[in-house]
Design an enzyme around this catalytic site. Structure first.
Site, PDB file in Angstrom:
ATOM      1  N   TRP A 102       8.285 -20.401  23.540  1.00  0.00           N
ATOM      2  CA  TRP A 102       9.073 -20.251  22.305  1.00  0.00           C
ATOM      3  C   TRP A 102       9.950 -21.455  22.053  1.00  0.00           C
ATOM      4  CZ3 TRP A 102       6.775 -17.425  19.158  1.00  0.00           C
ATOM      5  CH2 TRP A 102       6.189 -16.216  19.532  1.00  0.00           C
ATOM      6  N   ASP A 172      18.057 -18.896  20.131  1.00  0.00           N
ATOM      7  CA  ASP A 172      17.034 -17.923  19.742  1.00  0.00           C
ATOM      8  C   ASP A 172      17.179 -16.746  20.712  1.00  0.00           C
ATOM      9  OD1 ASP A 172      14.764 -16.401  19.325  1.00  0.00           O
ATOM     10  OD2 ASP A 172      13.335 -18.020  19.735  1.00  0.00           O
ATOM     11  N   LYS A 196      11.890  -6.742  18.656  1.00  0.00           N
ATOM     12  CA  LYS A 196      11.973  -6.509  20.105  1.00  0.00           C
ATOM     13  C   LYS A 196      13.127  -5.568  20.440  1.00  0.00           C
ATOM     14  CE  LYS A 196       9.297 -10.467  20.475  1.00  0.00           C
ATOM     15  NZ  LYS A 196       9.252 -11.835  19.985  1.00  0.00           N
TER      16      LYS A 196
HETATM   17  C1  LIG Z   1       8.833 -12.985  19.537  1.00  0.00           C
HETATM   18  C2  LIG Z   1       9.638 -14.221  19.633  1.00  0.00           C
HETATM   19  C3  LIG Z   1       9.638 -15.181  18.609  1.00  0.00           C
HETATM   20  C4  LIG Z   1       8.746 -15.069  17.385  1.00  0.00           C
HETATM   21  O1  LIG Z   1       9.213 -14.114  16.536  1.00  0.00           O
HETATM   22  P1  LIG Z   1       8.498 -13.834  15.116  1.00  0.00           P
HETATM   23  O2  LIG Z   1       9.456 -12.867  14.512  1.00  0.00           O
HETATM   24  O3  LIG Z   1       7.147 -13.273  15.414  1.00  0.00           O
HETATM   25  O4  LIG Z   1       8.413 -15.108  14.377  1.00  0.00           O
HETATM   26  C5  LIG Z   1      10.466 -16.282  18.747  1.00  0.00           C
HETATM   27  N1  LIG Z   1      11.241 -16.435  19.822  1.00  0.00           N
HETATM   28  C6  LIG Z   1      11.259 -15.536  20.844  1.00  0.00           C
HETATM   29  C7  LIG Z   1      12.160 -15.763  22.004  1.00  0.00           C
HETATM   30  C8  LIG Z   1      10.462 -14.403  20.769  1.00  0.00           C
HETATM   31  O5  LIG Z   1      10.480 -13.500  21.763  1.00  0.00           O
END
Ligand SMILES: *Cc1c(COP(=O)(O)O)cnc(C)c1O
Length: 361
Positions: A102, A172, A196
């Site tokens: 990521w 993030d 999540k």
């Molecule tokens: C799932 C995830 C993403 C991507 O998220 P989307 O909403 O599918 O764009 C980005 N960063 C992390 C840490 C993730 O777990």
């Protein structure tokens, strides 16, 4: 009704109580004669939903008054681009901590916008650990420092955050937001896709400090400017209204659980069951992440052979477990134990792991 033992990485488990509450209100929201999805996003009812979700997030995380909460679309992946579009300044590199898939994707997007530097990388350790704070080197003229608080695929998590002084720290937090208390004042921007830890997909939470909102350049399209959404309280255009409503229900559920501090303990109790099953297996199971960097959200582990891992997945599915196959990029096994995954699922998994070992050890 049989609920699966849901260890999906995302979209992921949502609390049963929340789903039931949404089901009750699905056809007729608060006597409106229509569902949330059918009403105007300018209506008083939806404005109430929007405002309450924002207020609850501020309350639960402890977001200071000089921050805005935005509900945007396009997922965390859109934030990979929107962030540098708004905050990466000419001649001032954006610094990235490379800790896995990521973080890598976030940096690649920034490279399309401007100059980037690697502030730290754990690539040589196959991303199986987080860097120590002393490994992170940020140029004094950096536009910002970006990190990924929890790497969902590798199963590694930051357990402390660097102090970046005047340089905005961006995180993030897609896979660990609201799983533990954090000091928001250390961060310039926090962002997270909802699917999540916060509810369904379709909405992305951005927590951004006021002075950074004001830096949005005027020469990028309106939808990509943070201040467009901040000025309109996230109602500049039609929002993902049902997703925002669901996030509100999840936040109320978290409040009912006693808040983020309580949830952190709950998450630790849950993951301890599974990490103990790994550590006490005499090497039958091996944790993938280095011990000090282990994630309390995504537990990655291996078995002696890929055949055994395949058998584990197959037999676990036959017993009602879902989502235990590791990400295709890294293989192995992964149990995602987000906020909404109940303790009972983790107890069942620990028991299954012990039984599986007895049969195959
Ligand atoms: C799932 C995830 C993403 C991507 O998220 P989307 O909403 O599918 O764009 C980005 N960063 C992390 C840490 C993730 O777990």
């Amino acid at each position: 009704m049989a609920r699966a033992y849901n260890f999906n990485a995302g979209p992921a488990a949502i609390p049963l109580e929340v789903l039931q509450q949404a089901a009750e209100q699905f056809v007729d929201y608060q006597g409106a004669g229509m569902s949330i999805m059918e009403m105007s996003h300018r209506s008083a009812l939806f404005e109430g939903v929007n405002n309450e979700a924002q207020a609850l997030l501020k309350e639960l995380i402890g977001i200071p008054d000089n921050y805005q909460v935005l509900f945007l679309q396009g997922g965390a992946s859109t934030q990979f681009a929107m962030l540098p579009m708004n905050l990466l300044k000419a001649g001032r590199p954006a610094a990235y901590v490379k800790t896995g898939a990521w973080a890598d994707k976030a940096m690649k997007e920034a490279q399309l916008i401007g100059e980037t530097v690697v502030a730290a990388s754990t690539e040589s350790d196959k991303y199986m650990r987080m860097p120590s704070l002393s490994e992170i080197v940020v140029p004094s003229d950096a536009s910002y420092l970006h990190l990924t608080s929890n790497e969902t695929i590798g199963g590694v998590q930051f357990h402390e955050f660097p102090d970046t002084g005047d340089i905005p720290l961006i995180a993030d937090m897609s896979s660990d937001i609201l799983s533990r208390p954090i000091d928001v004042s250390k961060f310039g921007v926090i962002y997270a896709g909802a699917q999540k830890n916060l509810g369904p997909s379709g909405v992305t939470v951005v927590i951004i400090r006021d002075d950074l909102v004001e830096q949005s350049p005027k020469d990028i399209p309106a939808m990509f400017r943070y201040n467009t959404h901040a000025k309109a309280s996230s109602l500049y255009n039609t929002p993902p209204s049902f997703s925002v409503y669901m996030v509100g229900l999840v936040l109320n559920w978290i409040k009912g659980m006693g808040g983020v501090g309580q949830l952190e303990q709950y998450n630790r109790d849950k993951t301890k069951l599974i990490y103990d099953a790994i550590d006490q297996s005499g090497g039958f199971y091996r944790g993938a992440a280095q011990t000090g960097s282990r994630s309390f959200m995504n537990i990655t582990f291996r078995l002696g052979s890929e055949e055994l891992e395949k058998l584990f997945v197959k037999q676990s599915e036959a017993e009602g477990f879902v989502g235990l196959k590791g990400h295709r990029d890294v293989g192995g096994l992964r149990a995602s134990t987000y906020n909404a995954v109940p303790l009972e699922s983790c107890q069942a998994l620990a028991q299954f792991m012990a039984d599986f070992q007895k049969r195959n050890g």
